[in-house]
Write a protein that holds these residues in place. Structure first.
Motif, PDB file in Angstrom:
ATOM      1  N   THR A   1       0.834  -1.207   0.000  1.00 46.61           N
ATOM      2  CA  THR A   1       0.000   0.000   0.000  1.00 46.61           C
ATOM      3  C   THR A   1       0.866   1.252   0.000  1.00 46.61           C
ATOM      4  O   THR A   1       0.621   2.186  -0.774  1.00 46.61           O
ATOM      5  N   THR A   2       1.867   1.278   0.851  1.00 42.49           N
ATOM      6  CA  THR A   2       2.775   2.428   0.916  1.00 42.49           C
ATOM      7  C   THR A   2       3.433   2.660  -0.440  1.00 42.49           C
ATOM      8  O   THR A   2       3.470   3.790  -0.942  1.00 42.49           O
ATOM      9  N   ARG A   3       3.930   1.603  -1.038  1.00 42.93           N
ATOM     10  CA  ARG A   3       4.588   1.710  -2.344  1.00 42.93           C
ATOM     11  C   ARG A   3       3.619   2.207  -3.412  1.00 42.93           C
ATOM     12  O   ARG A   3       3.940   3.101  -4.193  1.00 42.93           O
ATOM     13  N   ALA A   4       2.410   1.656  -3.441  1.00 48.04           N
ATOM     14  CA  ALA A   4       1.426   2.036  -4.462  1.00 48.04           C
ATOM     15  C   ALA A   4       1.062   3.514  -4.355  1.00 48.04           C
ATOM     16  O   ALA A   4       1.036   4.234  -5.355  1.00 48.04           O
ATOM     17  N   VAL A   5       0.797   3.972  -3.150  1.00 48.07           N
ATOM     18  CA  VAL A   5       0.360   5.358  -2.960  1.00 48.07           C
ATOM     19  C   VAL A   5       1.515   6.330  -3.206  1.00 48.07           C
ATOM     20  O   VAL A   5       1.362   7.316  -3.939  1.00 48.07           O
ATOM     21  N   LEU A   6       2.673   6.067  -2.622  1.00 48.98           N
ATOM     22  CA  LEU A   6       3.781   7.015  -2.755  1.00 48.98           C
ATOM     23  C   LEU A   6       4.371   7.034  -4.162  1.00 48.98           C
ATOM     24  O   LEU A   6       4.777   8.095  -4.643  1.00 48.98           O
ATOM     25  N   THR A   7       4.411   5.908  -4.838  1.00 48.93           N
ATOM     26  CA  THR A   7       4.884   5.899  -6.225  1.00 48.93           C
ATOM     27  C   THR A   7       3.948   6.716  -7.099  1.00 48.93           C
ATOM     28  O   THR A   7       4.390   7.520  -7.929  1.00 48.93           O
ATOM     29  N   THR A   8       2.660   6.548  -6.897  1.00 45.65           N
ATOM     30  CA  THR A   8       1.677   7.278  -7.693  1.00 45.65           C
ATOM     31  C   THR A   8       1.735   8.774  -7.381  1.00 45.65           C
ATOM     32  O   THR A   8       1.691   9.607  -8.287  1.00 45.65           O
ATOM     33  N   LEU A   9       1.877   9.123  -6.110  1.00 43.67           N
ATOM     34  CA  LEU A   9       2.023  10.529  -5.741  1.00 43.67           C
ATOM     35  C   LEU A   9       3.305  11.108  -6.343  1.00 43.67           C
ATOM     36  O   LEU A   9       3.301  12.225  -6.859  1.00 43.67           O
TER      37      LEU A   9
END
Length: 153
Positions: A27-35
């Motif tokens: 989840t952290t990776r998905a959100v921060l990569t997208t941001l």
């Protein structure tokens, strides 16, 4: 707020009510990569600074400066959450079955933690780069009572 890897991921795990740490990392990776993709490189660098190096790389390694709307942002998070990107027999390698509504909740939870970890001026600079429709992403950060802090009884 703890700024080490275990503390950050543990807090994400608590906020999204994840059954395991692997789900919190995904989840952290998905959100921060997208941001990181959605903001300019300088903005990503500003908010990555106070984060643990195992986490800041998600922001820094992204291809910065994309322009897409909030719905596309959430869809990218969903795609990243549900993508089997590792050939391992672990939770990291199995795709999730995360629906867009759950992805919205997770994105808001991670962004709220980000706002608690990163100095306000740097977050405000990033928030200013996003169209008004992205204000929803900061909903939990601005809420007086957080969903994960609600009294269950």
């Amino acid at each position: 707020m703890s700024t080490n890897f275990s503390g950050f991921v543990g807090e994400v795990q608590h906020r999204i009510d994840a059954g395991n740490q692997a789900d919190a990392v995904r989840t952290t990776r998905a959100v921060l990569t997208t941001l990181g993709e959605r903001v300019v490189e300088g903005g990503a660098t500003d908010i990555a600074g106070p984060l643990p190096m195992e986490i800041d790389r998600y922001l820094l390694a992204a291809e910065h400066g994309h322009t897409y709307d909030y719905d596309a942002f959430i869809q990218r998070v969903v795609d990243r959450l549900n993508y089997a990107d590792l050939d391992l027999e672990t939770g990291y390698g199995r795709p999730s079955q995360i629906e867009p509504g759950e992805a919205v909740y997770r994105a808001k939870a991670v962004v709220a933690l980000l706002t608690e970890t990163v100095p306000g001026g740097k977050i405000a600079h990033v928030e200013a780069q996003l169209p008004e429709e992205f204000d929803e992403l900061f909903e939990f950060a601005e809420a007086e009572t957080k969903p994960w802090a609600a009294d269950p009884g």
